[in-house]
Design a protein around this motif. Structure first.
Motif, mmCIF file in Angstrom:
data_model
loop_
_atom_site.group_PDB
_atom_site.id
_atom_site.type_symbol
_atom_site.label_atom_id
_atom_site.label_comp_id
_atom_site.label_asym_id
_atom_site.label_seq_id
_atom_site.Cartn_x
_atom_site.Cartn_y
_atom_site.Cartn_z
ATOM 1 N N TYR A 286 35.258 72.019 64.942
ATOM 2 C CA TYR A 286 35.928 71.112 65.882
ATOM 3 C C TYR A 286 35.059 70.895 67.115
ATOM 4 O O TYR A 286 34.891 69.776 67.590
ATOM 5 C CB TYR A 286 37.276 71.675 66.363
ATOM 6 N N ARG A 287 34.529 72.035 67.636
ATOM 7 C CA ARG A 287 33.698 71.919 68.838
ATOM 8 C C ARG A 287 32.557 70.947 68.597
ATOM 9 O O ARG A 287 32.287 70.074 69.416
ATOM 10 C CB ARG A 287 33.138 73.295 69.207
ATOM 11 N N SER B 28 32.301 68.562 66.176
ATOM 12 C CA SER B 28 32.740 67.193 65.926
ATOM 13 C C SER B 28 33.175 66.505 67.211
ATOM 14 O O SER B 28 32.771 65.378 67.496
ATOM 15 C CB SER B 28 33.904 67.180 64.931
ATOM 16 N N PHE B 29 34.009 67.195 68.010
ATOM 17 C CA PHE B 29 34.494 66.566 69.232
ATOM 18 C C PHE B 29 33.367 66.467 70.262
ATOM 19 O O PHE B 29 33.253 65.469 70.981
ATOM 20 C CB PHE B 29 35.691 67.341 69.791
ATOM 21 N N VAL C 205 34.684 61.276 65.629
ATOM 22 C CA VAL C 205 35.237 62.576 65.259
ATOM 23 C C VAL C 205 35.439 62.665 63.747
ATOM 24 O O VAL C 205 35.208 63.695 63.128
ATOM 25 C CB VAL C 205 36.574 62.811 65.999
ATOM 26 N N ALA D 29 33.637 68.807 61.213
ATOM 27 C CA ALA D 29 34.967 69.119 60.680
ATOM 28 C C ALA D 29 35.268 68.407 59.352
ATOM 29 O O ALA D 29 35.781 69.041 58.426
ATOM 30 C CB ALA D 29 36.030 68.812 61.729
ATOM 31 N N ILE E 18 43.068 71.994 58.306
ATOM 32 C CA ILE E 18 42.060 71.331 59.142
ATOM 33 C C ILE E 18 42.316 69.826 59.165
ATOM 34 O O ILE E 18 42.242 69.180 60.219
ATOM 35 C CB ILE E 18 40.649 71.644 58.622
ATOM 36 N N MET F 8 43.060 67.426 62.391
ATOM 37 C CA MET F 8 42.297 66.199 62.651
ATOM 38 C C MET F 8 43.225 64.989 62.749
ATOM 39 O O MET F 8 43.023 64.087 63.548
ATOM 40 C CB MET F 8 41.295 65.948 61.526
#
Lengths: 285, 344, 283
Positions: C67-68, C70-71, C216, C236, C255, C259
């Motif tokens: 996540y870290r 991707s975002f 994302v 992600a 997950i 998302m």
């Protein structure tokens, strides 16, 4: 400083801004495009033609055209119905409806594929029932169509809604009061008004339908000659050290993109759609 | 006129739609006796292999029964392919990189019996292979054995063992060396951690790793299937890459199985079974050897003996207690591989 | 006659036009079939998981790292695009130059080019032996197979969102406001900061949010260039695919659900920005 006028920039600023913009676009957009064609033609035109005329490549092309031919009309019908309902009538929950139509834009393609596997896969909710009736959805053409329809769901509607909102409903109301029925009004009044916007939506919808990779990759099964679309075929060839082949098929898709851009520019140019449909989603101003 | 154009487009579009939908529903058959369709879902590197073998089987089957066999091939990472079969990909036979992936089809998909490995000779593996090194021309970093991989400045390319069947074999081969050199599993873990400390890119599949190494020019040594290494040497020429054979490796047994439930539904049980048995015939075994896999038929093996280097090989059953336990210990969530990665 | 029907149905304003039931019914039906039912499957599936398991697999260290990444990369690419996209839009609206039509068309290329094609093209350019990569490699700059490569792919994907959001607002702005400000004694930087930027702010933010949302979730163009190292360059969406391949359907679903919720949140934000702009415009 003295020549700095309040409503425009100095020539040097202007020129350097243009240079920055063009340099950035060349680096990030033009160069990848050039790379595709140059890699495809690396070993000459003969190798290129050979690569795009294999039977696997042909069936991938056929399948891709078929998928687009099914999913684009479906979304055109939906887009027309949705924008008619949303722009010509007022009802509660309208903005919620618009948000839901937008949803597929922001959902990751992989997630879009996954939801269909969870629904129709053999271990999914409807899997056992489908299997009992010998119906195939996932890992067959219907599954790829469903995933593509989902991904391209908002394209036509989002193109038409701003356009039809701007045009209002006076024309249609006049036609009705003159005695036309609903279909006549739609065919003779509404459709001519929105035809270029509709075409524009179809164009973008088609480009995305033919090019979708993530969602289709999850539901395809990658059976050569059967469920392999062009973007998936690019990946397969790439993984087989067949770089010329991969870039050759990729260049066909890139050509499609260029044709799309040319058509789109022509549409904007001649019919000055600039206001209603700047983009996928005319920024809400 | 424009209106007519629109009418025409939407009309023809709906015709295309209906036609294609009916085409889809009518596609699946094969019980007419004249022709039969066989879907073989396989892992990445076997494309060339089955391209050679399939026509041979089709000819033999036609001679025997008069039926024409059409093959549908699907290639991809072993885990991905097995997941697709579990989710309903209509495979008649699965030919994957390791037994664990077919075990998963049996346990999670219930599509074939749990003791499927007994159905065919040699644990249902018609050929074996092993893990070797591929280095750059002239071997500039002087890599000759596993011990050289942990030297500082050596960059190692291998795919992710969580997703790639080949990568799991790589991991276990490195482990086998570490255990032999250090004597204990703790020493093996320390060694393997060091190897993965030198890995700059972890691709999701074996083919991705080869591309990274060969085309992108990243890394000094690629851990690869022996057949992939041979193929890379052949396709790219020895002036680009060279194969290096380590002192110890692992005996990889890529198995094959009929997905019995699917085959029953398609009425292809007989032909699928014959197809897999055909893989053990001298004819197919020769094709296997020519595609750089090690044949299991003793006669064919003898014939091609000079082609394959002799390597001391660990085996999954003897040295790692079978796939079920190896998977859990090394590659499951919280397993050894995760520990190696979270430590960093 | 149509009016009376519409009145009888009790909608707030009587509609003159026919076809509402059919169009509305088709819209809702199709939306339900294609979007709502499939999307709700994922929530249903994760609801069956139990809260503890959901948290455990949905927020495992590996998932958190994904996540870290991707975002983070989507935000970085969004910022790059906000800056350069603004310049591109400004140049396209304000300055005449030869070939403008072509440049304007080129901006939409990422909408039309399949993401997989973009992925292999960018990898060919930025790999250490690629056209651009070979000049960066001696400088010690690695692009392909690092987070920088992901940012570059996402810049490619997101650029048109920013340009096409800002462009119409800039065009609408016209010179009169600036001239008015100028007659009131403002200089160029003041006009920039006080008149132009506030006017295009919401559009810029919308463009950024759309590029961010797309970034994302992006998969096709990123997987070729990312390198896919767990915890370092594993985005992600790729983690979802990886989990599926390991038969961890629960983890993949968790997950995916997270998302999906993020997508909802971003959409909501975009709508809020637009609503706020409308309100401000009406004042």
């Amino acid at each position: 400083m003295s020549r700095l006028t309040p409503t425009s920039e100095r020539a040097i600023v202007r020129r350097s801004l243009i240079a920055i913009a063009l340099g950035f676009l060349a680096l990030f957009l033009l160069l990848p495009l050039v790379a595709v064609f140059s890699e495809a033609l690396k070993q000459g035109i003969g190798a290129y033609l050979e690569a795009v005329s294999t039977s696997d490549a042909w069936s991938a092309i056929r399948l891709t055209l078929l998928i687009a031919a099914i999913s684009v009309p479906l979304n055109v019908v939906f887009g027309l119905a949705a924008s008619w309902a949303i722009t010509k009538f007022s009802f509660p929950g309208k903005s919620l409806l618009i948000t839901l139509i937008d949803l597929p834009f922001s959902v990751s393609p992989v997630v879009s594929g996954l939801i269909f596997v969870l629904l129709f896969g053999a271990q999914g909710l409807l899997g056992p029932w489908l299997q009992a009736h010998d119906l195939k959805i996932i890992f067959a053409v219907p599954g790829i169509v469903l995933a593509t329809v989902f991904i391209t769901f908002p394209f036509v509607a989002r193109e038409l809604i701003p356009l039809m909102t701007e045009q209002g409903k006076d024309d249609e109301e006049a036609a009705i009061s003159l005695g036309a029925n609903g279909w006549q009004t739609f065919w003779h009044v509404t459709l001519p008004n929105i035809r270029w916007g509709l075409l524009y939506g179809v164009l973008l919808c088609n480009a995305r339908a033919m090019g979708e990779f993530g969602a289709v990759s999850v539901v395809s099964g990658h059976i050569r000659g059967l469920t392999n679309t062009m973007p998936l075929h690019v990946e397969i060839l790439y993984n087989e050290y067949d770089f010329v082949g991969a870039f050759a098929v990729a260049s066909l898709l890139a050509l499609l993109a260029l044709v799309t851009l040319v058509l789109k520019t022509l549409l904007e140019w001649r019919f000055d759609l600039h206001q209603g449909s700047q983009s996928l989603r005319g920024a809400g101003h | 006129m424009k209106r007519r154009l629109f009418l025409a487009t939407s009309l023809s579009a709906s015709i295309v739609m209906v036609a294609s939908l009916s085409a889809c529903s009518g596609a699946k058959s094969g019980a007419d006796g004249k022709s039969v369709e066989l879907t073989n879902v396989s892992y990445d590197p076997t494309r060339e292999l089955y391209q050679t073998i399939n026509p041979g089987f089709a000819a033999a089957w036609k001679q025997k029964t008069g039926q024409t066999v059409t093959f549908r091939m699907s290639h991809g990472g072993s885990g991905k392919q097995s997941r697709a079969i579990i989710d309903g990909l209509d495979a008649d036979v699965a030919t994957l990189a390791l037994a664990y992936d077919i075990d998963a089809i049996a346990s999670k998909g219930k599509l074939l019996p749990a003791d499927w490995q007994k159905a065919l000779p040699d644990n249902s593996a018609p050929y074996t292979s092993t893990i070797v090194f591929l280095v750059r021309k002239g071997n500039p970093k002087g890599i000759h054995d596993w011990g050289d991989l942990v030297k500082p400045g050596v960059s190692v390319i291998t795919p992710n063992p969580k997703t790639s069947g080949g990568a799991r074999w790589n991991f276990l081969a490195a482990w086998a060396y570490g255990r032999k050199a250090g004597g204990t599993d703790a020493a093996a873990q320390a060694f393997v951690s060091k190897v993965y400390g030198n890995v700059p890119v972890l691709d999701s599949g074996a083919r991705g790793s080869t591309t990274t190494f060969v085309e992108r020019g990243i890394g000094d040594v690629l851990l690869a299937w022996e057949n992939e290494a041979f193929l890379a040497e052949k396709e790219l020429g020895k002036d680009k890459v060279e194969m290096v054979v380590p002192s110890i490796s692992i005996r990889a047994e890529p198995p094959v199985a009929v997905i019995t439930e699917n085959a029953k539904r398609h009425g292809t049980t007989e032909v699928a079974d014959a197809y897999l048995h055909y893989l053990y015939t001298p004819e197919a075994q020769t094709a296997i050897a020519q595609n750089f896999y090690r044949p299991t038929d003793p006669k064919v093996a003898e014939q091609f003996k000079s082609k394959f280097p002799a390597i001391e090989m660990a085996t999954i059953d003897k040295d790692f207690g079978g796939w079920a336990s190896a998977q859990k210990t090394y590659f499951g969530d919280g397993g050894v591989f995760d520990k190696i990665y979270t430590k960093k | 006659m149509t009016t009376t029907i519409a009145l009888k149905r009790g909608w707030r304003r009587p509609a003159v036009l026919p076809g509402f039931p059919a169009a509305f019914g088709l819209t809702i039906g199709w939306l339900t079939l294609i979007v709502l039912i499939p999307v709700s499957t994922i929530f249903l599936k994760s609801a069956g998981m139990g809260w503890h398991e959901f948290l455990a697999v949905g927020f495992s260290p590996r998932a958190l790292a994904a996540y870290r990444l991707s975002f983070g990369t989507a935000a970085a690419a969004g910022l790059v695009n906000a800056f350069f996209g603004l310049i591109v839009a400004w140049v396209l609206v304000r300055y005449p130059f030869p070939g403008k039509q072509v440049v304007s068309a080129l901006v939409d290329l990422p909408f039309a080019l399949p993401t997989a094609v973009a992925g292999i093209a960018l990898t060919a350019l930025y790999a250490p032996n690629g056209w651009i990569g070979q000049f960066l490699a001696p400088l010690g700059i690695k692009v392909a197979f690092t987070p920088i490569g992901i940012v570059i792919a996402l810049v490619f994907i997101g650029l048109p969102f920013v340009v096409r959001s800002v462009e119409p607002v800039l065009a609408d702005l016209g010179n009169d406001v600036e001239e008015a400000a100028a007659t009131l004694g403002a200089n160029r930087p003041q006009i920039m900061a006080r008149v132009i930027l506030p006017a295009i702010g919401p559009a810029l933010l919308t463009g950024f949010a759309m590029a961010f949302a797309r970034g994302v979730g992006e998969y096709g163009s990123v997987i070729f260039i990312a390198g896919n190292m767990p915890g370092r360059t594993e985005i992600a969406p790729l983690l979802i695919v990886t989990q599926l391949e390991q038969y961890e359907v629960a983890a993949a679903t968790a997950i995916a659900t997270i998302m999906m919720l993020a997508s909802f949140a971003i959409l909501l934000l975009i709508n809020l920005i637009q609503a706020w702009t409308r309100v401000r415009g009406a004042e």
